[in-house]
Design a protein around this motif. Sequence first.
Motif, PDB file in Angstrom:
ATOM      1  N   THR A 359       0.801  -1.260  -0.135  1.00 55.47           N
ATOM      2  CA  THR A 359      -0.026  -0.063   0.015  1.00 55.47           C
ATOM      3  C   THR A 359       0.652   1.175   0.034  1.00 55.47           C
ATOM      4  OG1 THR A 359      -0.115  -0.119   2.327  1.00 55.47           O
ATOM      5  CG2 THR A 359      -1.965  -1.091   0.919  1.00 55.47           C
ATOM      6  N   PRO A 360       1.579   1.478  -1.031  1.00 57.37           N
ATOM      7  CA  PRO A 360       2.332   2.699  -1.026  1.00 57.37           C
ATOM      8  C   PRO A 360       1.475   4.079  -1.235  1.00 57.37           C
ATOM      9  CG  PRO A 360       2.655   1.558  -3.333  1.00 57.37           C
ATOM     10  CD  PRO A 360       1.849   0.735  -2.199  1.00 57.37           C
ATOM     11  N   LEU A 361       2.049   4.904  -0.727  1.00 62.52           N
ATOM     12  CA  LEU A 361       1.319   6.285  -1.108  1.00 62.52           C
ATOM     13  C   LEU A 361       1.369   6.774  -2.436  1.00 62.52           C
ATOM     14  CD1 LEU A 361       2.291   8.028   2.214  1.00 62.52           C
ATOM     15  CD2 LEU A 361       0.256   6.878   1.933  1.00 62.52           C
ATOM     16  N   ARG A 362       2.522   6.393  -3.205  1.00 61.69           N
ATOM     17  CA  ARG A 362       2.701   6.578  -4.655  1.00 61.69           C
ATOM     18  C   ARG A 362       3.850   5.731  -4.950  1.00 61.69           C
ATOM     19  NH1 ARG A 362      -0.198   9.691  -8.031  1.00 61.69           N
ATOM     20  NH2 ARG A 362      -1.027  10.904  -6.139  1.00 61.69           N
ATOM     21  N   ASP A 363       3.945   5.242  -6.092  1.00 62.29           N
ATOM     22  CA  ASP A 363       4.927   4.281  -6.744  1.00 62.29           C
ATOM     23  C   ASP A 363       4.655   4.293  -8.014  1.00 62.29           C
ATOM     24  OD1 ASP A 363       7.100   2.715  -6.355  1.00 62.29           O
ATOM     25  OD2 ASP A 363       5.996   1.459  -4.736  1.00 62.29           O
ATOM     26  N   GLY A 364       5.768   4.034  -8.700  1.00 65.31           N
ATOM     27  CA  GLY A 364       6.002   3.760 -10.297  1.00 65.31           C
ATOM     28  C   GLY A 364       5.493   2.686 -10.633  1.00 65.31           C
ATOM     29  N   MET A 365       5.899   1.598 -10.364  1.00 59.12           N
ATOM     30  CA  MET A 365       5.057   0.189 -10.501  1.00 59.12           C
ATOM     31  C   MET A 365       4.807  -0.594  -9.235  1.00 59.12           C
ATOM     32  SD  MET A 365       3.678  -1.851 -12.517  1.00 59.12           S
ATOM     33  CE  MET A 365       3.766  -0.808 -13.861  1.00 59.12           C
ATOM     34  N   ASN A 366       5.936  -1.029  -8.594  1.00 58.97           N
ATOM     35  CA  ASN A 366       6.030  -1.853  -7.240  1.00 58.97           C
ATOM     36  C   ASN A 366       5.940  -3.233  -7.812  1.00 58.97           C
ATOM     37  OD1 ASN A 366       5.085  -3.374  -5.212  1.00 58.97           O
ATOM     38  ND2 ASN A 366       5.223  -1.294  -4.021  1.00 58.97           N
ATOM     39  N   LEU A 367       7.118  -3.840  -7.887  1.00 51.61           N
ATOM     40  CA  LEU A 367       7.100  -5.265  -8.385  1.00 51.61           C
ATOM     41  C   LEU A 367       6.780  -6.143  -7.428  1.00 51.61           C
ATOM     42  CD1 LEU A 367      10.250  -5.060 -10.841  1.00 51.61           C
ATOM     43  CD2 LEU A 367       7.959  -5.037 -11.500  1.00 51.61           C
ATOM     44  N   VAL A 368       7.004  -5.757  -6.038  1.00 51.20           N
ATOM     45  CA  VAL A 368       6.591  -6.358  -4.940  1.00 51.20           C
ATOM     46  C   VAL A 368       5.278  -6.990  -4.979  1.00 51.20           C
ATOM     47  CG1 VAL A 368       6.060  -6.767  -2.325  1.00 51.20           C
ATOM     48  CG2 VAL A 368       8.078  -5.759  -3.397  1.00 51.20           C
ATOM     49  N   VAL A 383      -4.179 -13.360  -0.987  1.00 51.10           N
ATOM     50  CA  VAL A 383      -4.959 -12.285  -1.748  1.00 51.10           C
ATOM     51  C   VAL A 383      -3.928 -11.141  -1.582  1.00 51.10           C
ATOM     52  CG1 VAL A 383      -7.016 -10.880  -1.733  1.00 51.10           C
ATOM     53  CG2 VAL A 383      -7.159 -13.451  -1.048  1.00 51.10           C
ATOM     54  N   LEU A 384      -4.049 -10.359  -2.567  1.00 48.55           N
ATOM     55  CA  LEU A 384      -3.138  -9.114  -2.727  1.00 48.55           C
ATOM     56  C   LEU A 384      -4.094  -8.097  -2.502  1.00 48.55           C
ATOM     57  CD1 LEU A 384      -0.656  -7.491  -3.576  1.00 48.55           C
ATOM     58  CD2 LEU A 384      -1.314  -7.604  -5.863  1.00 48.55           C
ATOM     59  N   VAL A 385      -3.767  -7.236  -1.252  1.00 54.82           N
ATOM     60  CA  VAL A 385      -4.305  -5.838  -1.014  1.00 54.82           C
ATOM     61  C   VAL A 385      -3.072  -4.772  -1.552  1.00 54.82           C
ATOM     62  CG1 VAL A 385      -4.900  -4.486   0.770  1.00 54.82           C
ATOM     63  CG2 VAL A 385      -5.286  -6.680   1.044  1.00 54.82           C
ATOM     64  N   LEU A 386      -3.715  -4.006  -2.526  1.00 56.26           N
ATOM     65  CA  LEU A 386      -2.919  -3.153  -3.516  1.00 56.26           C
ATOM     66  C   LEU A 386      -3.489  -1.615  -3.239  1.00 56.26           C
ATOM     67  CD1 LEU A 386      -0.326  -2.765  -5.150  1.00 56.26           C
ATOM     68  CD2 LEU A 386      -1.722  -3.539  -7.021  1.00 56.26           C
ATOM     69  N   SER A 387      -2.425  -0.734  -3.273  1.00 56.69           N
ATOM     70  CA  SER A 387      -3.094   0.835  -3.376  1.00 56.69           C
ATOM     71  C   SER A 387      -3.177   1.057  -4.655  1.00 56.69           C
ATOM     72  CB  SER A 387      -1.767   1.462  -2.919  1.00 56.69           C
ATOM     73  OG  SER A 387      -1.655   2.931  -3.108  1.00 56.69           O
ATOM     74  N   GLN A 388      -4.086   1.938  -4.719  1.00 55.11           N
ATOM     75  CA  GLN A 388      -4.674   2.375  -6.176  1.00 55.11           C
ATOM     76  C   GLN A 388      -3.447   3.436  -6.702  1.00 55.11           C
ATOM     77  OE1 GLN A 388      -8.007   4.770  -4.457  1.00 55.11           O
ATOM     78  NE2 GLN A 388      -7.193   6.493  -5.524  1.00 55.11           N
ATOM     79  N   PHE A 389      -2.375   3.975  -6.007  1.00 51.86           N
ATOM     80  CA  PHE A 389      -1.408   4.867  -6.163  1.00 51.86           C
ATOM     81  C   PHE A 389      -0.196   4.241  -6.731  1.00 51.86           C
ATOM     82  CE2 PHE A 389      -4.120   7.392  -3.326  1.00 51.86           C
ATOM     83  CZ  PHE A 389      -4.575   8.181  -4.334  1.00 51.86           C
ATOM     84  N   ALA A 390      -0.249   2.632  -6.677  1.00 55.53           N
ATOM     85  CA  ALA A 390       0.975   2.021  -7.296  1.00 55.53           C
ATOM     86  C   ALA A 390       0.586   1.719  -8.853  1.00 55.53           C
ATOM     87  CB  ALA A 390       1.122   0.746  -6.484  1.00 55.53           C
ATOM     88  N   GLY A 391       1.645   1.733  -9.437  1.00 55.61           N
ATOM     89  CA  GLY A 391       1.525   1.590 -10.972  1.00 55.61           C
ATOM     90  C   GLY A 391       0.908   0.328 -11.368  1.00 55.61           C
ATOM     91  N   ALA A 392       1.311  -0.736 -10.527  1.00 49.19           N
ATOM     92  CA  ALA A 392       0.763  -2.131 -10.609  1.00 49.19           C
ATOM     93  C   ALA A 392      -0.952  -2.165 -10.719  1.00 49.19           C
ATOM     94  CB  ALA A 392       1.351  -3.091  -9.698  1.00 49.19           C
ATOM     95  N   ALA A 393      -1.501  -1.259 -10.004  1.00 46.43           N
ATOM     96  CA  ALA A 393      -2.972  -1.107  -9.877  1.00 46.43           C
ATOM     97  C   ALA A 393      -3.799  -1.254 -11.178  1.00 46.43           C
ATOM     98  CB  ALA A 393      -3.496  -0.389  -9.093  1.00 46.43           C
TER      99      ALA A 393
END
Length: 473
Positions: A359-368, A383-393
């Motif tokens: 759950t980064p506050l902002r991330d380019g992609m986040n490969l994790v 299950v993956l809980v993911l920030s909407q502000f990660a590029g991966a979203a």
Amino acid sequence: MSRLIVVSNRVAPTQEGSPAAGGLAVGVLDALKETGGLWFGWSGEIVGHGGAPSIDQQGTVTYATVGLTRRDYDQYYRGFSNATLWPTFHYRTDLSRYDRREYAGYVRVNAMLAKQLSTLIKPDDVIWVHDYHLLPFARALRDLNVTNPIGFFLHTPFPVGEVLRTVPPHEELVKAMCSYDVVGFQTHSDRQSFVDYIERGHFGVSTEEGVMQAFGRVLKVGTYPIGIYPDAIAKAAEQLSDRKAVAELRDAMRGRRIIMSVDRLDYSKGLVERFQAFEQLLTDAPEWQGKVSLVQIAPPTRSDVQTYQRIRQALEGEAGRINGRFAQLDWTPIQYLNRKYERNVLMALFRLSQVGYVTPLRDGMNLVAKEYVAAQNPEDPGVLVLSQFAGAAEQMPGALVVNPFDLSQMAAALASALSMPLSERKARHSDMMARLRASDLSTWRDAFLDDLRHVATAASVTRKAVKLADFAA
């Protein structure tokens, strides 16, 4: 085929078995090994004075590294790169500072590195430059009359114009970026921020095909989301499931659920908010008390930068406070580990856990986020809980996407992830694995290099046409 030159701030360790094989290292090494090439950048060493690049030949790949003086390190790396650009590009203007001397050092070191590389460049080489440390690198090469095709890929986000303009030399930086022939971003929104800055400032125009005319140059501007090799990660996660660290965690949990997070210790990762949302889960759903633990692995980074010292202190304080509130004699709610683990061991730890918490506050992609999904057992996936502000979203609709500034929403997503039925977990995992395979690391690499080599081909044709015209005259 033309030789590839990769330029990055740091050259990844090249020793066999080195743990620092991240996405960039794996991707560019594959490209370099295919055709032979050169990897150029900082050695990571602080030296008393500059010198010629140190050359290390390993198979078809040449590693050329240079040291930085203490002044260069302080101004270029600790200063403008990581005290100005990094926070601004991650929308933390409250943490950004600007110093003219540091910016001068940033430009000076880029020029020094360009001069060092220029002596190694051959006429047909294609040059691929990486990340925010090197925004003006192409301009420095052009000033040395280097005409080779040069591409640039930004691994971080690129901020909207109003945020970018808080950096005083913003126009000079963007103009310098237009000295590249191809400029690539992780997401469509990052690319659009770059295009909007240029068009709204009346510095240039773009076409629907991604070609831009700006500051008197023509360049390709594209989106190239970086990927992973999901099947290789899945294999490593399964094979290393009996490693000591994995077995110790399995034994310590005694059948309890595991929420797993792995991040560099950085304020952009939203670590404090993540801890607080986990606390809210235990408050709102007390039935999970004693039954689930959050394991946070956060290796230290940039420990000589004061901002990073403060985030470590804050995180340790939150972990202690939450554990003090909820801990039982045989249960610790948060296990916070401020240390590094071998990358393949992390993949096995991912496989052991029931929830990936990214759950980064902002991330380019986040490969994790991508690695977590790839590491799962397809018969019983987490299950993956993911920030909407990660590029991966943008690429992973099978995740539970959350706003990391909304603690209640994150707590509810954790509760949903922990109780999700197996059939839904398997369906979400299968969908995301198919997407990861379709846009893996080689897809990212090849898409960018195909565009860059297209520029090289076009330039070659143009040069030949000019020579023929001169001959005819």
